[in-house]
Design a protein around this motif. Structure first.
Motif, PDB file in Angstrom:
ATOM      1  N   VAL A 111       0.842  -1.183   0.000  1.00 35.16           N
ATOM      2  CA  VAL A 111       0.000   0.000   0.000  1.00 35.16           C
ATOM      3  C   VAL A 111       0.881   1.238   0.000  1.00 35.16           C
ATOM      4  N   VAL A 112       0.458   2.237  -0.742  1.00 38.71           N
ATOM      5  CA  VAL A 112       1.092   3.550  -0.705  1.00 38.71           C
ATOM      6  C   VAL A 112       0.007   4.556  -0.381  1.00 38.71           C
ATOM      7  N   ALA A 113       0.230   5.350   0.655  1.00 38.15           N
ATOM      8  CA  ALA A 113      -0.750   6.352   1.056  1.00 38.15           C
ATOM      9  C   ALA A 113      -0.679   7.546   0.123  1.00 38.15           C
ATOM     10  N   LYS A 114      -1.832   7.959  -0.392  1.00 34.53           N
ATOM     11  CA  LYS A 114      -1.872   9.158  -1.205  1.00 34.53           C
ATOM     12  C   LYS A 114      -1.511  10.372  -0.351  1.00 34.53           C
ATOM     13  N   PRO A 115      -0.890  11.383  -0.948  1.00 35.50           N
ATOM     14  CA  PRO A 115      -0.572  12.596  -0.177  1.00 35.50           C
ATOM     15  C   PRO A 115      -1.814  13.175   0.472  1.00 35.50           C
ATOM     16  N   SER A 116      -1.639  13.690   1.683  1.00 36.23           N
ATOM     17  CA  SER A 116      -2.771  14.262   2.406  1.00 36.23           C
ATOM     18  C   SER A 116      -3.230  15.574   1.802  1.00 36.23           C
ATOM     19  N   ARG A 117      -2.312  16.277   1.123  1.00 35.46           N
ATOM     20  CA  ARG A 117      -2.685  17.488   0.395  1.00 35.46           C
ATOM     21  C   ARG A 117      -2.871  17.129  -1.076  1.00 35.46           C
ATOM     22  N   ALA A 118      -3.068  18.112  -1.912  1.00 35.52           N
ATOM     23  CA  ALA A 118      -3.240  17.855  -3.336  1.00 35.52           C
ATOM     24  C   ALA A 118      -2.025  17.109  -3.882  1.00 35.52           C
ATOM     25  N   MET A 119      -2.279  16.022  -4.612  1.00 31.64           N
ATOM     26  CA  MET A 119      -1.180  15.210  -5.108  1.00 31.64           C
ATOM     27  C   MET A 119      -0.250  16.007  -6.010  1.00 31.64           C
ATOM     28  N   SER A 120      -0.790  16.955  -6.741  1.00 31.18           N
ATOM     29  CA  SER A 120       0.044  17.748  -7.648  1.00 31.18           C
ATOM     30  C   SER A 120       1.103  18.548  -6.896  1.00 31.18           C
ATOM     31  N   LEU A 121       0.826  18.871  -5.624  1.00 32.72           N
ATOM     32  CA  LEU A 121       1.777  19.638  -4.822  1.00 32.72           C
ATOM     33  C   LEU A 121       2.844  18.757  -4.185  1.00 32.72           C
ATOM     34  N   GLU A 122       2.596  17.463  -4.086  1.00 32.81           N
ATOM     35  CA  GLU A 122       3.510  16.570  -3.373  1.00 32.81           C
ATOM     36  C   GLU A 122       4.043  15.450  -4.254  1.00 32.81           C
ATOM     37  N   ILE A 123       3.855  15.551  -5.554  1.00 36.17           N
ATOM     38  CA  ILE A 123       4.210  14.454  -6.440  1.00 36.17           C
ATOM     39  C   ILE A 123       5.715  14.179  -6.453  1.00 36.17           C
ATOM     40  N   GLU A 124       6.551  15.208  -6.242  1.00 39.08           N
ATOM     41  CA  GLU A 124       8.001  15.001  -6.265  1.00 39.08           C
ATOM     42  C   GLU A 124       8.448  14.114  -5.111  1.00 39.08           C
ATOM     43  N   ALA A 125       7.831  14.282  -3.941  1.00 41.09           N
ATOM     44  CA  ALA A 125       8.178  13.431  -2.798  1.00 41.09           C
ATOM     45  C   ALA A 125       7.473  12.093  -2.885  1.00 41.09           C
ATOM     46  N   PHE A 126       6.275  12.069  -3.442  1.00 43.68           N
ATOM     47  CA  PHE A 126       5.474  10.852  -3.528  1.00 43.68           C
ATOM     48  C   PHE A 126       5.998   9.896  -4.596  1.00 43.68           C
ATOM     49  N   GLY A 127       6.499  10.438  -5.688  1.00 43.24           N
ATOM     50  CA  GLY A 127       6.903   9.620  -6.827  1.00 43.24           C
ATOM     51  C   GLY A 127       7.957   8.568  -6.532  1.00 43.24           C
ATOM     52  N   PRO A 128       9.092   8.919  -5.895  1.00 44.60           N
ATOM     53  CA  PRO A 128      10.128   7.907  -5.650  1.00 44.60           C
ATOM     54  C   PRO A 128       9.651   6.734  -4.796  1.00 44.60           C
ATOM     55  N   LEU A 129       8.856   7.014  -3.767  1.00 42.85           N
ATOM     56  CA  LEU A 129       8.314   5.931  -2.945  1.00 42.85           C
ATOM     57  C   LEU A 129       7.410   5.030  -3.777  1.00 42.85           C
ATOM     58  N   LEU A 130       6.575   5.632  -4.593  1.00 44.30           N
ATOM     59  CA  LEU A 130       5.672   4.853  -5.442  1.00 44.30           C
ATOM     60  C   LEU A 130       6.465   3.967  -6.399  1.00 44.30           C
ATOM     61  N   LEU A 131       7.488   4.522  -7.026  1.00 42.11           N
ATOM     62  CA  LEU A 131       8.282   3.744  -7.982  1.00 42.11           C
ATOM     63  C   LEU A 131       8.969   2.558  -7.306  1.00 42.11           C
ATOM     64  N   GLU A 132       9.560   2.794  -6.140  1.00 45.17           N
ATOM     65  CA  GLU A 132      10.229   1.702  -5.429  1.00 45.17           C
ATOM     66  C   GLU A 132       9.238   0.606  -5.058  1.00 45.17           C
ATOM     67  N   THR A 133       8.066   1.008  -4.566  1.00 45.30           N
ATOM     68  CA  THR A 133       7.067   0.024  -4.148  1.00 45.30           C
ATOM     69  C   THR A 133       6.559  -0.775  -5.333  1.00 45.30           C
ATOM     70  N   VAL A 134       6.281  -0.109  -6.436  1.00 44.13           N
ATOM     71  CA  VAL A 134       5.724  -0.785  -7.602  1.00 44.13           C
ATOM     72  C   VAL A 134       6.753  -1.713  -8.240  1.00 44.13           C
ATOM     73  N   ARG A 135       8.010  -1.293  -8.309  1.00 47.77           N
ATOM     74  CA  ARG A 135       9.042  -2.172  -8.874  1.00 47.77           C
ATOM     75  C   ARG A 135       9.195  -3.439  -8.039  1.00 47.77           C
ATOM     76  N   THR A 136       9.156  -3.293  -6.724  1.00 51.08           N
ATOM     77  CA  THR A 136       9.230  -4.471  -5.854  1.00 51.08           C
ATOM     78  C   THR A 136       8.008  -5.357  -6.056  1.00 51.08           C
ATOM     79  N   ALA A 137       6.839  -4.746  -6.117  1.00 47.63           N
ATOM     80  CA  ALA A 137       5.605  -5.519  -6.284  1.00 47.63           C
ATOM     81  C   ALA A 137       5.599  -6.287  -7.593  1.00 47.63           C
ATOM     82  N   ALA A 138       6.169  -5.705  -8.636  1.00 48.96           N
ATOM     83  CA  ALA A 138       6.180  -6.377  -9.941  1.00 48.96           C
ATOM     84  C   ALA A 138       6.955  -7.685  -9.894  1.00 48.96           C
ATOM     85  N   ARG A 139       7.866  -7.818  -8.938  1.00 50.88           N
ATOM     86  CA  ARG A 139       8.659  -9.054  -8.797  1.00 50.88           C
ATOM     87  C   ARG A 139       8.060 -10.018  -7.774  1.00 50.88           C
TER      88      ARG A 139
END
Length: 366
Positions: free
Chosen positions: A101-129
């Motif tokens: 699970v990855v928690a969506k940003p508590s504020r507008a995602m467009s404002l926090e996408i730079e911090a949210f993106g790396p965590l999402l990528l790491e989680t999804v790459r791991t999940a794909a395996r």
């Protein structure tokens, strides 16, 4: 290339996630606006991994996930809001077979996408395996297979004859100084916790402390869900809590759980996440604190599915000092990172498939 199916009813979220995945360079991205469209694309797109919103029209995330796991089991990462309702639904999704699970940003995602993106990528790459072929509704299979040997007792039944734990290798613990079981898990952990804890009887004689890597919003719902499934009492540790036999203590997300000795006994505390540890709640820090309050012979460690190596070093040292440890085997682990590191370090007393870990814990030598 990793084929990823993004399922979300928000056009803005779909656009922002498309930018994140396409900029990474190793993803082929397709989109679905709801669960109905997602199911239609399972065969045509054949995704390696899916991100799934919880709350959607026509077919919500939970119903869609259940169908995915039946029709074409695929690694799924839930994207969840931090509301109480969203957290509870996400924990249920993890139990149904979502790997993380990855928690969506508590504020507008467009404002926090730079911090949210790396965590999402790491989680999804791991999940794909991730391996998911044996995780779907595993807890129910475990309960059935162990029912003849271990019958969970109702929580309100009197515990009149508590026996010393069959754990540790240098003699039983006394009733006044019981031992402890430390459990660590990460990706794929909630269904693994179902399978580990549900078969244990209400009079299991040692406290069980669990560090499951998870955001803070989800550990409370996880504890409440497990409490409803298990004969053992399950609580989230948010304040200093004396640990007692027959109870399970879940570490609060985004923090660390540590053990301290006081005059009244051993207490579990929720401490700020320590920067020396990458993953939180930290299995390594919990195990180290356990080794500080009890001798190795009165400790047991169980390391189950999860990426990385959290807990492997401390549990390997526990075994070297005379404690008992168990690593989930590669054949059942969604991600054989943490338990694999324990095995490679020679730190596992027992290596067992998930459906056999409860029995191994109950049968561990005195």
């Amino acid at each position: 290339m990793i084929r990823i199916l993004v399922v979300d009813d928000s056009p803005l979220v779909r656009r922002l996630l498309a930018e994140v995945f396409r900029a990474a360079g190793d993803f082929e991205v397709a989109f679905a606006r709801d669960g109905v469209e997602a199911l239609e694309m399972l065969k045509s797109f054949e995704p390696h991994v899916i991100t799934l919103d919880v709350q959607m029209p026509r077919l919500n995330g939970l119903a869609c996930l259940d169908r995915i796991m039946v029709e074409r089991p695929t690694p799924v990462v839930m994207l969840s809001s931090l509301t109480a309702e969203g957290a509870a639904e996400t924990v249920e999704a993890l139990a149904l077979g979502a790997v993380d699970v990855v928690a969506k940003p508590s504020r507008a995602m467009s404002l926090e996408i730079e911090a949210f993106g790396p965590l999402l990528l790491e989680t999804v790459r791991t999940a794909a395996r991730a391996r998911i072929r044996r995780t779907h509704r595993l807890a129910e299979r475990v309960r059935s297979s162990l029912a003849a040997a271990v019958e969970p007792r109702p929580r309100d039944r009197a515990r009149t004859s508590r026996r010393p734990a069959r754990l540790g290798v240098a003699g039983p613990a006394t009733s006044s100084e019981a031992g402890l079981v430390v459990v660590g898990c990460s990706t794929g952990g909630p269904p693994a916790l179902d399978a580990l804890l549900a078969p244990l009887p209400a009079d299991f004689p040692w406290p069980i402390l669990v560090a499951q890597h998870m955001p803070r919003a989800f550990t409370g719902p996880l504890a409440r869900r497990l409490d409803g499934l298990c004969a053992l009492e399950v609580t989230e540790v948010t304040a200093p809590t004396r640990v007692e036999p027959g109870k399970v203590y879940i570490a609060r997300g985004d923090a660390d759980m540590i053990l301290v000795r006081r005059a009244e006994g051993i207490f579990a505390l929720s401490a700020p996440a320590h920067p020396d540890h990458r993953w939180h709640p930290s299995v390594e820090r919990l195990m180290e604190s356990a080794r500080g309050v009890l001798p190795a012979q009165q400790l047991a460690g169980v390391l189950m599915t999860g990426m990385g190596s959290d807990g492997a070093r401390a549990m390997a040292q526990l075994r070297a000092d005379g404690g008992w440890t168990c690593a989930e085997s590669e054949e059942t682990a969604v991600v054989w990172g943490m338990p694999g590191e324990l095995v490679r370090a020679g730190g596992a007393t027992v290596v067992a498939p998930l459906e056999e870990i409860s029995a191994a814990l109950l049968a561990a030598p005195r």
